[in-house]
Design a protein around this motif. Structure first.
Motif, PDB file in Angstrom:
ATOM      1  N   HIS A 157      -2.519-122.278  -4.841  1.00 49.14           N
ATOM      2  CA  HIS A 157      -1.643-121.925  -5.961  1.00 49.14           C
ATOM      3  C   HIS A 157      -0.550-122.980  -6.158  1.00 49.14           C
ATOM      4  CE1 HIS A 157      -2.824-117.726  -7.063  1.00 49.14           C
ATOM      5  NE2 HIS A 157      -3.374-117.780  -5.868  1.00 49.14           N
ATOM      6  N   PHE A 158      -0.147-123.623  -5.082  1.00 50.71           N
ATOM      7  CA  PHE A 158       0.923-124.625  -5.129  1.00 50.71           C
ATOM      8  C   PHE A 158       0.484-125.843  -4.308  1.00 50.71           C
ATOM      9  CE2 PHE A 158       2.696-120.331  -5.155  1.00 50.71           C
ATOM     10  CZ  PHE A 158       3.442-120.327  -6.316  1.00 50.71           C
ATOM     11  N   PRO A 159      -0.495-126.601  -4.797  1.00 49.03           N
ATOM     12  CA  PRO A 159      -1.119-127.659  -3.995  1.00 49.03           C
ATOM     13  C   PRO A 159      -0.188-128.786  -3.564  1.00 49.03           C
ATOM     14  CG  PRO A 159      -1.818-127.780  -6.292  1.00 49.03           C
ATOM     15  CD  PRO A 159      -1.111-126.486  -6.134  1.00 49.03           C
ATOM     16  N   LYS A 160       0.938-128.962  -4.231  1.00 47.04           N
ATOM     17  CA  LYS A 160       1.836-130.069  -3.896  1.00 47.04           C
ATOM     18  C   LYS A 160       3.149-129.606  -3.274  1.00 47.04           C
ATOM     19  CE  LYS A 160      -0.052-133.027  -7.567  1.00 47.04           C
ATOM     20  NZ  LYS A 160       0.271-133.842  -8.777  1.00 47.04           N
ATOM     21  N   ALA A 161       3.251-128.319  -2.986  1.00 43.47           N
ATOM     22  CA  ALA A 161       4.488-127.790  -2.408  1.00 43.47           C
ATOM     23  C   ALA A 161       4.551-128.072  -0.910  1.00 43.47           C
ATOM     24  CB  ALA A 161       4.575-126.287  -2.658  1.00 43.47           C
ATOM     25  N   HIS A 162       5.743-127.923  -0.360  1.00 43.44           N
ATOM     26  CA  HIS A 162       5.960-128.050   1.081  1.00 43.44           C
ATOM     27  C   HIS A 162       6.091-126.641   1.664  1.00 43.44           C
ATOM     28  CE1 HIS A 162       6.666-132.344   0.505  1.00 43.44           C
ATOM     29  NE2 HIS A 162       7.494-132.026  -0.478  1.00 43.44           N
ATOM     30  N   PHE A 163       5.294-126.326   2.680  1.00 46.53           N
ATOM     31  CA  PHE A 163       5.247-124.974   3.225  1.00 46.53           C
ATOM     32  C   PHE A 163       5.879-124.914   4.614  1.00 46.53           C
ATOM     33  CE2 PHE A 163       1.847-125.165   0.128  1.00 46.53           C
ATOM     34  CZ  PHE A 163       1.967-123.946  -0.548  1.00 46.53           C
ATOM     35  N   LYS A 164       6.619-123.825   4.846  1.00 46.74           N
ATOM     36  CA  LYS A 164       7.215-123.570   6.152  1.00 46.74           C
ATOM     37  C   LYS A 164       6.909-122.137   6.571  1.00 46.74           C
ATOM     38  CE  LYS A 164      11.218-126.670   5.662  1.00 46.74           C
ATOM     39  NZ  LYS A 164      12.717-126.743   5.704  1.00 46.74           N
ATOM     40  N   LEU A 165       6.414-121.979   7.803  1.00 48.21           N
ATOM     41  CA  LEU A 165       6.193-120.647   8.333  1.00 48.21           C
ATOM     42  C   LEU A 165       7.548-120.077   8.731  1.00 48.21           C
ATOM     43  CD1 LEU A 165       4.231-118.422   9.172  1.00 48.21           C
ATOM     44  CD2 LEU A 165       3.959-119.579  11.379  1.00 48.21           C
ATOM     45  N   ASN A 166       8.132-119.280   7.838  1.00 49.73           N
ATOM     46  CA  ASN A 166       9.509-118.821   8.022  1.00 49.73           C
ATOM     47  C   ASN A 166       9.711-117.501   7.291  1.00 49.73           C
ATOM     48  OD1 ASN A 166      12.295-118.758   8.596  1.00 49.73           O
ATOM     49  ND2 ASN A 166      12.775-119.837   6.714  1.00 49.73           N
ATOM     50  N   PHE A 167      10.127-116.475   8.027  1.00 50.94           N
ATOM     51  CA  PHE A 167      10.398-115.169   7.434  1.00 50.94           C
ATOM     52  C   PHE A 167      11.863-115.125   7.016  1.00 50.94           C
ATOM     53  CE2 PHE A 167      11.240-110.466   8.118  1.00 50.94           C
ATOM     54  CZ  PHE A 167      10.550-110.065   6.988  1.00 50.94           C
ATOM     55  N   ASP A 168      12.125-115.292   5.722  1.00 50.29           N
ATOM     56  CA  ASP A 168      13.506-115.404   5.257  1.00 50.29           C
ATOM     57  C   ASP A 168      14.028-114.092   4.687  1.00 50.29           C
ATOM     58  OD1 ASP A 168      12.485-115.168   2.654  1.00 50.29           O
ATOM     59  OD2 ASP A 168      12.431-117.335   2.342  1.00 50.29           O
ATOM     60  N   ALA A 169      15.285-114.095   4.285  1.00 52.57           N
ATOM     61  CA  ALA A 169      15.943-112.878   3.804  1.00 52.57           C
ATOM     62  C   ALA A 169      15.331-112.373   2.503  1.00 52.57           C
ATOM     63  CB  ALA A 169      17.436-113.133   3.620  1.00 52.57           C
ATOM     64  N   ILE A 170      14.864-113.281   1.658  1.00 48.48           N
ATOM     65  CA  ILE A 170      14.242-112.881   0.394  1.00 48.48           C
ATOM     66  C   ILE A 170      12.983-112.069   0.661  1.00 48.48           C
ATOM     67  CG2 ILE A 170      13.021-113.756  -1.644  1.00 48.48           C
ATOM     68  CD1 ILE A 170      15.008-116.070  -1.715  1.00 48.48           C
ATOM     69  N   GLN A 171      12.178-112.533   1.596  1.00 48.44           N
ATOM     70  CA  GLN A 171      10.958-111.812   1.961  1.00 48.44           C
ATOM     71  C   GLN A 171      11.296-110.465   2.600  1.00 48.44           C
ATOM     72  OE1 GLN A 171       8.575-114.391   4.469  1.00 48.44           O
ATOM     73  NE2 GLN A 171       9.127-116.163   3.250  1.00 48.44           N
TER      74      GLN A 171
END
Length: 282
Positions: A157-171
């Motif tokens: 869905h976001f082929p050029k994004a940077h991904f981090k395995l991180n459970f943040d406050a928004i989630q």
């Protein structure tokens, strides 16, 4: 999800599938319990813990007749009637989604270049999920069966994004939807990648009150494009945020629940679960 929780979920999912496929026969407690190899007592307790209601009441919520009654009673005035009866006020799910922001044309075109996306895996009453967020809000959420495949779909869905395995406050705030009193939740923000038409459809889905169902044709009318039922169906099928954008509340005009990206059994389970919440709050 622990091994035992997974076993229990699969048992309840099997029971729901059996109820859905045999609702015209109105199977009793003993019949359904036998199908999943549990005693009636154990099945009643396990089902009630998982779904928040008895198997008998759940059957009532998930039959085709239930869907037809909801549609017949509300039809063109679905939202207004729900508001007048207090359903939307008690659940107020759609009121939480005050802010829905589409990505800029540039972000949409370049596949999320320069976007930083946090993602994590969590549990819900309907199985494991993957949830992802940008600094602006939730951008993706889906029920998953296998984590590596789920992450690959997110990346597509976001082929050029940077991904981090991180459970943040928004989630975390968004996932409270499964376990907390909805009237006490903070605003849930969405940051969505879609066309103008898709965003309009998804925004309309947010206005379907808890415990209510509507049809593709009604959604098309609400967006002032009454002949676009098929296009509406395509946009709903492209919904990137499971449950929070309630595409599960849209069914066929005949009253048949129809398909669901994350499984027909799961759709039936969610509709029944929300039905029990709406009835409890009414």
């Amino acid at each position: 999800m622990t091994e035992q929780q997974n076993i229990n979920y699969n048992r309840i999912a099997e029971a729901i599938a059996y109820i859905k496929n045999n609702f015209q026969k109105q199977p009793n407690l003993d019949e359904v319990a036998q199908k999943i190899n549990l005693s009636p007592f154990h099945f009643q307790r396990l089902f009630s813990e998982w779904a928040g209601t008895s198997p008998k009441k759940f059957l009532q919520y998930t039959t085709i007749e239930y869907a037809k009654i909801l549609l017949k009673e509300n039809q063109a005035t679905l939202f207004e009637t729900a508001h007048e009866t207090g359903l939307s006020g008690t659940g107020r799910l759609h009121d939480l989604f005050v802010n829905i922001e589409g990505m800029t044309p540039a972000e949409y075109k370049n596949g999320g270049k320069d976007l930083i996306i946090n993602y994590s895996f969590s549990e819900s009453p309907f199985g494991s999920i993957i949830v992802a967020s940008t600094e602006k809000g939730i951008c993706y959420m889906a029920f998953v069966e296998e984590k590596s495949n789920a992450f690959a779909i997110l990346q597509s869905h976001f082929p050029k994004a940077h991904f981090k395995l991180n459970f943040d406050a928004i989630q975390q705030n968004a996932l409270y939807i499964f376990t907390h009193d909805w009237s006490k939740l903070s605003q849930i923000k969405l940051h969505l990648k879609g066309t103008d038409f898709q965003l309009k459809v998804w925004q309309t889905l947010l206005k379907i009150p808890l415990g209510q169902l509507t049809t593709y044709g009604t959604i098309a009318t609400k967006i002032e494009n009454p002949n676009a039922s098929r296009a509406v169906g395509t946009a709903i099928g492209s919904n990137p945020v499971a449950f929070l954008i309630p595409c599960h509340r849209v069914i066929q005009s005949t009253g048949i629940f129809g398909g669901y990206m994350w499984g027909n059994v799961r759709k039936t389970a969610i509709i029944g679960w929300e039905g029990t919440k709406a009835q409890a709050n009414f």
